[in-house]
Design a protein around this motif. Structure first.
Motif, PDB file in Angstrom:
ATOM      1  N   GLN A 270      58.542  11.526  61.655  1.00  0.00           N
ATOM      2  CA  GLN A 270      58.049  12.476  62.653  1.00  0.00           C
ATOM      3  C   GLN A 270      56.603  12.832  62.316  1.00  0.00           C
ATOM      4  N   PRO A 271      55.680  12.690  63.261  1.00  0.00           N
ATOM      5  CA  PRO A 271      54.261  12.946  62.959  1.00  0.00           C
ATOM      6  C   PRO A 271      54.011  14.317  62.337  1.00  0.00           C
ATOM      7  N   GLN A 272      54.676  15.348  62.851  1.00  0.00           N
ATOM      8  CA  GLN A 272      54.430  16.699  62.343  1.00  0.00           C
ATOM      9  C   GLN A 272      54.913  16.850  60.901  1.00  0.00           C
ATOM     10  N   THR A 273      56.107  16.311  60.614  1.00  0.00           N
ATOM     11  CA  THR A 273      56.649  16.405  59.263  1.00  0.00           C
ATOM     12  C   THR A 273      55.832  15.559  58.295  1.00  0.00           C
ATOM     13  N   HIS A 274      55.501  14.349  58.710  1.00  0.00           N
ATOM     14  CA  HIS A 274      54.696  13.460  57.870  1.00  0.00           C
ATOM     15  C   HIS A 274      53.347  14.108  57.543  1.00  0.00           C
ATOM     16  N   ALA A 275      52.720  14.692  58.560  1.00  0.00           N
ATOM     17  CA  ALA A 275      51.413  15.329  58.361  1.00  0.00           C
ATOM     18  C   ALA A 275      51.508  16.506  57.405  1.00  0.00           C
ATOM     19  N   ARG A 276      52.618  17.246  57.478  1.00  0.00           N
ATOM     20  CA  ARG A 276      52.781  18.396  56.595  1.00  0.00           C
ATOM     21  C   ARG A 276      52.941  17.950  55.143  1.00  0.00           C
ATOM     22  N   PHE A 277      53.683  16.873  54.907  1.00  0.00           N
ATOM     23  CA  PHE A 277      53.809  16.334  53.552  1.00  0.00           C
ATOM     24  C   PHE A 277      52.440  15.918  53.013  1.00  0.00           C
ATOM     25  N   VAL A 278      51.652  15.252  53.850  1.00  0.00           N
ATOM     26  CA  VAL A 278      50.317  14.825  53.438  1.00  0.00           C
ATOM     27  C   VAL A 278      49.439  16.036  53.174  1.00  0.00           C
ATOM     28  N   GLU A 279      49.549  17.039  54.033  1.00  0.00           N
ATOM     29  CA  GLU A 279      48.784  18.274  53.866  1.00  0.00           C
ATOM     30  C   GLU A 279      49.089  18.942  52.525  1.00  0.00           C
ATOM     31  N   LEU A 280      50.335  18.803  52.075  1.00  0.00           N
ATOM     32  CA  LEU A 280      50.745  19.367  50.792  1.00  0.00           C
ATOM     33  C   LEU A 280      50.287  18.510  49.614  1.00  0.00           C
ATOM     34  N   GLY A 281      49.644  17.404  49.917  1.00  0.00           N
ATOM     35  CA  GLY A 281      49.061  16.588  48.854  1.00  0.00           C
ATOM     36  C   GLY A 281      49.891  15.409  48.418  1.00  0.00           C
ATOM     37  N   GLY A 282      51.045  15.185  49.053  1.00  0.00           N
ATOM     38  CA  GLY A 282      51.928  14.105  48.632  1.00  0.00           C
ATOM     39  C   GLY A 282      51.753  12.842  49.450  1.00  0.00           C
ATOM     40  N   ALA A 283      52.473  11.809  49.018  1.00  0.00           N
ATOM     41  CA  ALA A 283      52.529  10.543  49.749  1.00  0.00           C
ATOM     42  C   ALA A 283      53.965  10.357  50.210  1.00  0.00           C
ATOM     43  N   PRO A 284      54.305  10.802  51.440  1.00  0.00           N
ATOM     44  CA  PRO A 284      55.692  10.727  51.897  1.00  0.00           C
ATOM     45  C   PRO A 284      56.154   9.294  52.064  1.00  0.00           C
ATOM     46  N   GLY A 285      57.414   9.059  51.738  1.00  0.00           N
ATOM     47  CA  GLY A 285      57.979   7.723  51.887  1.00  0.00           C
ATOM     48  C   GLY A 285      59.432   7.706  51.469  1.00  0.00           C
ATOM     49  N   ALA A 286      60.278   7.108  52.290  1.00  0.00           N
ATOM     50  CA  ALA A 286      61.709   7.034  51.998  1.00  0.00           C
ATOM     51  C   ALA A 286      62.007   5.830  51.120  1.00  0.00           C
ATOM     52  N   SER A 287      63.215   5.811  50.574  1.00  0.00           N
ATOM     53  CA  SER A 287      63.705   4.675  49.793  1.00  0.00           C
ATOM     54  C   SER A 287      65.165   4.475  50.146  1.00  0.00           C
ATOM     55  N   THR A 288      65.739   3.369  49.736  1.00  0.00           N
ATOM     56  CA  THR A 288      67.188   3.217  49.852  1.00  0.00           C
ATOM     57  C   THR A 288      67.843   3.998  48.711  1.00  0.00           C
ATOM     58  N   PRO A 289      69.136   4.327  48.830  1.00  0.00           N
ATOM     59  CA  PRO A 289      69.817   4.986  47.707  1.00  0.00           C
ATOM     60  C   PRO A 289      69.739   4.169  46.420  1.00  0.00           C
ATOM     61  N   ALA A 290      69.871   2.843  46.524  1.00  0.00           N
ATOM     62  CA  ALA A 290      69.810   1.991  45.336  1.00  0.00           C
ATOM     63  C   ALA A 290      68.420   2.014  44.712  1.00  0.00           C
ATOM     64  N   GLU A 291      67.399   1.995  45.533  1.00  0.00           N
ATOM     65  CA  GLU A 291      66.028   2.054  45.021  1.00  0.00           C
ATOM     66  C   GLU A 291      65.775   3.371  44.304  1.00  0.00           C
ATOM     67  N   MET A 292      66.293   4.471  44.859  1.00  0.00           N
ATOM     68  CA  MET A 292      66.100   5.765  44.221  1.00  0.00           C
ATOM     69  C   MET A 292      66.819   5.829  42.882  1.00  0.00           C
ATOM     70  N   ARG A 293      68.030   5.295  42.835  1.00  0.00           N
ATOM     71  CA  ARG A 293      68.774   5.293  41.572  1.00  0.00           C
ATOM     72  C   ARG A 293      68.026   4.500  40.495  1.00  0.00           C
ATOM     73  N   ALA A 294      67.509   3.326  40.862  1.00  0.00           N
ATOM     74  CA  ALA A 294      66.759   2.510  39.903  1.00  0.00           C
ATOM     75  C   ALA A 294      65.498   3.234  39.446  1.00  0.00           C
ATOM     76  N   PHE A 295      64.857   3.932  40.367  1.00  0.00           N
ATOM     77  CA  PHE A 295      63.654   4.697  40.035  1.00  0.00           C
ATOM     78  C   PHE A 295      63.985   5.794  39.025  1.00  0.00           C
ATOM     79  N   ILE A 296      65.082   6.524  39.263  1.00  0.00           N
ATOM     80  CA  ILE A 296      65.486   7.589  38.345  1.00  0.00           C
ATOM     81  C   ILE A 296      65.775   7.018  36.962  1.00  0.00           C
ATOM     82  N   GLU A 297      66.430   5.887  36.907  1.00  0.00           N
ATOM     83  CA  GLU A 297      66.720   5.255  35.618  1.00  0.00           C
ATOM     84  C   GLU A 297      65.426   4.913  34.867  1.00  0.00           C
ATOM     85  N   ARG A 298      64.436   4.391  35.581  1.00  0.00           N
ATOM     86  CA  ARG A 298      63.154   4.057  34.940  1.00  0.00           C
ATOM     87  C   ARG A 298      62.449   5.314  34.431  1.00  0.00           C
TER      88      ARG A 298
END
Length: 315
Positions: A270-298
């Motif tokens: 959603q443009p408004q939500t995406h823009a708000r995340f960027v405004e807060l200084g982050g880089a918004p982006g989703a992942s799959t559940p498996a990708e997130m689990r692997a990321f947490i392990e690393r």
């Protein structure tokens, strides 16, 4: 224990017999109101509520650097009605603590990453330090004279400071607080010397001129603060990027996790939500559940290395 297991199974069976979601959801945030995690929780909670047609209630459960809220979410009925905001502190807990009252990979079902962001090393405008090099030079000549706050022992703020101590050859003193906006308040009040904080919380103060940024912890300059150098220019090899993601109670049925993942992707698109995340200084982006689990392990592995490097006693 057998009766408890039967009772939980019955509750889950009743819940799954109804269309999901059939009632309000709870989003557990393991830090107090006012901090960067709370800001993100309310932002994604509003988007999910609008898409799911059910309220998403923010449940702040601070304590023990996030362990209290994480444990609470881990031990709820796995019916998809208890969500957890997972921050950079989550893998740090697994690295720092000798034992946890829950399994960080089995008792929480990963849904999706929401945003990634660096930390910012900043000082008050009246600070004598105008560059990170000046701060480090003073710290080397005056061990133990500078202090930095964090949102608790064993948080990513704490270990990021310890990593800087190790790599820069300095000894800053760690001053832990109970999370929320306390570290920022203490720096603004002149009671601690510098702030090592997520850009999502400090960016407003930087733009308002209440803080002066010395460096960002990303590998390259960050779009939200393009004029600010990176720590690695002064301390080669230093890099810290934190994150916020969404989880649910472990063993939540896969179709519900998949639906939540789909809704997160819609929210971030959603443009408004995406823009708000960027405004807060982050880089918004989703992942799959498996990708997130692997990321947490690393991440757990990375912070275990920091604990070992600094010879920090595990709690």
């Amino acid at each position: 224990m057998r009766f408890l297991a039967i009772a939980l199974a019955l509750q889950l069976g009743v819940a799954l017999a109804q269309p999901w979601p059939a009632k309000p959801l709870k989003l557990v945030t393991p830090f107090p109101p006012g901090g960067s995690a709370d800001v993100i929780a309310r932002l994604i909670g509003q988007s999910l509520a609008a898409q799911l047609g059910q309220p998403v209630v923010i449940d702040n459960r601070p304590g023990a650097g996030g362990v209290v809220g994480n444990e609470y979410a881990a031990k709820q009925v796995p019916d998809g009605y208890t969500l957890l905001l997972i921050t950079g502190a989550y893998p740090v807990q697994a690295a720092m603590l000798k034992s946890l009252p829950f399994d960080p990979l089995a008792d929480i079902a990963m849904v999706s990453l929401l945003t990634t962001y660096p930390f910012v090393i900043s000082v008050r405008p009246d600070s004598p330090f105008r560059t990170l090099g000046e701060l480090i030079a003073y710290a080397r000549a005056n061990p133990g004279k500078l202090n930095y706050p964090s949102s608790g022992i064993g948080t990513v703020h704490h270990l990021s400071g310890e990593l800087l101590n190790a790599m820069a050859g300095i000894e800053m003193v760690h001053v832990p607080f109970r999370g929320g906006a306390s570290p920022l308040t203490e720096v603004l009040g002149g009671r601690v010397d510098l702030l090592l904080e997520a850009i999502t919380l400090s960016i407003g103060q930087l733009h308002a001129g209440k803080l002066r940024a010395l460096a960002v912890t990303s590998a390259s300059r960050w779009p939200a603060l393009p004029e600010v150098p990176v720590v690695a220019q002064t301390v080669p090899g230093y890099e810290v990027n934190s994150f916020i993601g969404l989880g649910a109670t472990g063993r939540t049925p896969e179709p519900i996790v998949a639906r939540l993942n789909s809704e997160v992707r819609k929210a971030l698109a959603q443009p408004q939500t995406h823009a708000r995340f960027v405004e807060l200084g982050g880089a918004p982006g989703a992942s799959t559940p498996a990708e997130m689990r692997a990321f947490i392990e690393r991440e757990i592995g990375k912070w275990r290395d920091v604990v070992s490097l600094r010879k920090i006693e595990r709690q």
